[in-house]
Motif scaffolding. Structure first.
Motif, short mmCIF file in Angstrom:
data_model
loop_
_atom_site.label_atom_id
_atom_site.label_comp_id
_atom_site.label_asym_id
_atom_site.label_seq_id
_atom_site.Cartn_x
_atom_site.Cartn_y
_atom_site.Cartn_z
N ILE A 1 0.84 -1.20 0.00
CA ILE A 1 0.00 0.00 0.00
C ILE A 1 0.88 1.25 0.00
O ILE A 1 0.65 2.19 -0.77
N ALA A 2 1.89 1.26 0.84
CA ALA A 2 2.80 2.43 0.91
C ALA A 2 3.47 2.65 -0.44
O ALA A 2 3.64 3.79 -0.88
N ARG A 3 3.83 1.54 -1.12
CA ARG A 3 4.51 1.66 -2.42
C ARG A 3 3.54 2.17 -3.49
O ARG A 3 3.85 3.08 -4.26
N LEU A 4 2.34 1.57 -3.54
CA LEU A 4 1.37 1.95 -4.57
C LEU A 4 0.86 3.38 -4.39
O LEU A 4 0.42 4.02 -5.34
N ALA A 5 0.90 3.88 -3.15
CA ALA A 5 0.45 5.25 -2.89
C ALA A 5 1.44 6.27 -3.42
O ALA A 5 1.14 7.47 -3.47
N GLU A 6 2.64 5.80 -3.81
CA GLU A 6 3.67 6.67 -4.38
C GLU A 6 3.95 7.87 -3.48
O GLU A 6 4.00 9.02 -3.92
N VAL A 7 4.11 7.59 -2.18
CA VAL A 7 4.41 8.65 -1.23
C VAL A 7 5.85 9.11 -1.43
O VAL A 7 6.77 8.30 -1.48
N THR B 1 -0.89 16.13 1.77
CA THR B 1 -0.81 16.07 0.31
C THR B 1 -1.31 14.74 -0.24
O THR B 1 -1.68 14.64 -1.40
N VAL B 2 -1.31 13.70 0.61
CA VAL B 2 -1.72 12.36 0.18
C VAL B 2 -2.58 11.72 1.26
O VAL B 2 -2.25 11.79 2.44
N LEU B 3 -3.67 11.08 0.84
CA LEU B 3 -4.50 10.29 1.75
C LEU B 3 -4.18 8.82 1.54
O LEU B 3 -4.23 8.33 0.41
N VAL B 4 -3.79 8.14 2.62
CA VAL B 4 -3.56 6.69 2.54
C VAL B 4 -4.27 6.08 3.73
O VAL B 4 -4.02 6.48 4.87
N ALA B 5 -5.17 5.13 3.50
CA ALA B 5 -5.94 4.61 4.62
C ALA B 5 -6.57 3.27 4.31
O ALA B 5 -6.87 2.95 3.15
N ASN B 6 -6.79 2.50 5.37
CA ASN B 6 -7.61 1.29 5.33
C ASN B 6 -8.95 1.72 5.93
O ASN B 6 -9.06 1.90 7.13
N LEU B 7 -9.95 1.93 5.06
CA LEU B 7 -11.20 2.56 5.51
C LEU B 7 -12.30 1.54 5.78
O LEU B 7 -12.53 0.64 4.95
N PRO B 8 -13.02 1.69 6.89
CA PRO B 8 -14.20 0.85 7.12
C PRO B 8 -15.19 1.05 5.98
O PRO B 8 -15.43 2.18 5.56
N TYR B 9 -15.76 -0.05 5.47
CA TYR B 9 -16.55 0.08 4.25
C TYR B 9 -17.78 0.95 4.42
O TYR B 9 -18.23 1.59 3.48
N ASN B 10 -18.32 1.03 5.66
CA ASN B 10 -19.56 1.79 5.83
C ASN B 10 -19.36 3.31 5.78
O ASN B 10 -20.31 4.06 5.61
N VAL B 11 -18.10 3.77 5.92
CA VAL B 11 -17.87 5.23 5.88
C VAL B 11 -16.89 5.63 4.78
O VAL B 11 -16.54 6.80 4.66
N ALA B 12 -16.45 4.67 3.99
CA ALA B 12 -15.36 4.94 3.04
C ALA B 12 -15.66 6.11 2.10
O ALA B 12 -14.86 7.03 1.96
N VAL B 13 -16.83 6.07 1.46
CA VAL B 13 -17.14 7.11 0.47
C VAL B 13 -17.30 8.49 1.11
O VAL B 13 -16.67 9.45 0.68
#
Length: 285
Positions: A43-49, A124-136
């Protein structure tokens, strides 16, 4: 910058930490903790931080992903709603990555309501594992509240990932897809198996990447455009002429607005891109 200096959390460390805190992951908060180091590194790699990025991480939990992000970013602002977890996170980082502890800021807040000034930095970047009920709602709120965000990568339930990244004409294109497209280009960025979580969820997860872009050129406000989107998808099976009748005052008025915007009144909402919704909003009677 590499992750080698960080001692990531594995399955036994996470369970031990949860036991010590008396933590039982709750469904209400959608708590499923990542227990696989390979996944958080991916995830850290794909986020291109980049090394000068300020990452906002929502719901850091026990800190699995936080520990993978700290070596890559200038700063990580972790927004955590659970006071026990918010207090523990700096201690975990100090123990496992002491040289990086100064890069972490923890904000105890609800990410759906947090305001820019609470963060003490411009992420500048959002990276998170979001609970599905609040993700959007979380992603839309942060894109709106933080103009400094240039993009990000979030892990969400697989179906939510599909909906967020869907384009016009797709079966799953709807309110989340259209509203996300107001702010950003959104795409699927991979799948995540169930076994990397504790407890193991009964749904698959997916990664969604987004890149900020300008909204479509329009004289309508975001609120006005989103009102059209909401109305168009409130009854998906209806034509736009019928679906927008309440919004316009009558079906005839809706038809007039649609024709003025160059949109066929017999279409359904799922055929329209965000620019089309913006044009319709400009012609509200």
């Amino acid at each position: 910058m590499g992750s080698s200096i960080v001692d990531l959390l594995g399955p036994s460390e996470i369970r031990h930490l949860a036991d010590r805190l008396g933590l039982r992951p709750t469904k209400r908060l959608g708590q499923n903790f990542v227990i696989d180091g390979g996944t958080v590194r991916r995830i850290a790699r794909l986020a291109e931080v980049a090394s000068d990025d300020v990452v906002i991480e929502v719901g850091p939990g026990l800190g699995s992903l936080t520990l993978a992000l700290l070596p890559e970013a200038r700063q990580v602002v972790a927004v955590e709603i659970d006071p026990v977890l918010a207090r523990q996170l700096p201690l975990t980082v100090a123990e496992r990555a002491p040289s990086l502890a100064g890069r972490l800021t923890v904000v105890e807040a609800d990410a759906m309501r947090v305001q820019a000034e609470r963060l003490g930095a411009e992420p500048t970047v959002l990276v998170a594992n979001l609970p599905y009920n609040v993700a959007v709602p979380v992603v839309l709120h942060l894109l709106d509240e933080l103009p400094s965000l240039r993009g990000g990568l979030v892990m969400v339930q697989s179906e939510v990932a599909e909906r967020m990244a869907a384009g016009p004409g797709s079966k799953v294109y709807g309110v989340p897809s259209a509203k996300a497209a107001w702010y950003a280009g959104v795409r699927r960025a991979g799948a995540v198996g169930r076994t990397v979580f504790w407890p193991v969820p009964n749904v698959d997860s997916g990664l969604v990447a987004f890149t900020r872009r300008d909204p479509p050129p329009t004289s309508a406000t975001r609120e006005q455009v989103f009102a059209v989107v909401d109305a168009a998808f409130a009854q998906r099976r209806k034509t736009l002429r019928a679906a927008l009748a309440g919004w316009a005052g009558s079906a005839d008025a809706a038809e007039k607005a649609l024709r003025a915007a160059g949109v066929d009144p017999s279409l359904r909402g799922e055929r329209l891109a965000i620019g089309d919704f913006a044009r319709v909003a400009e012609h509200r009677p």
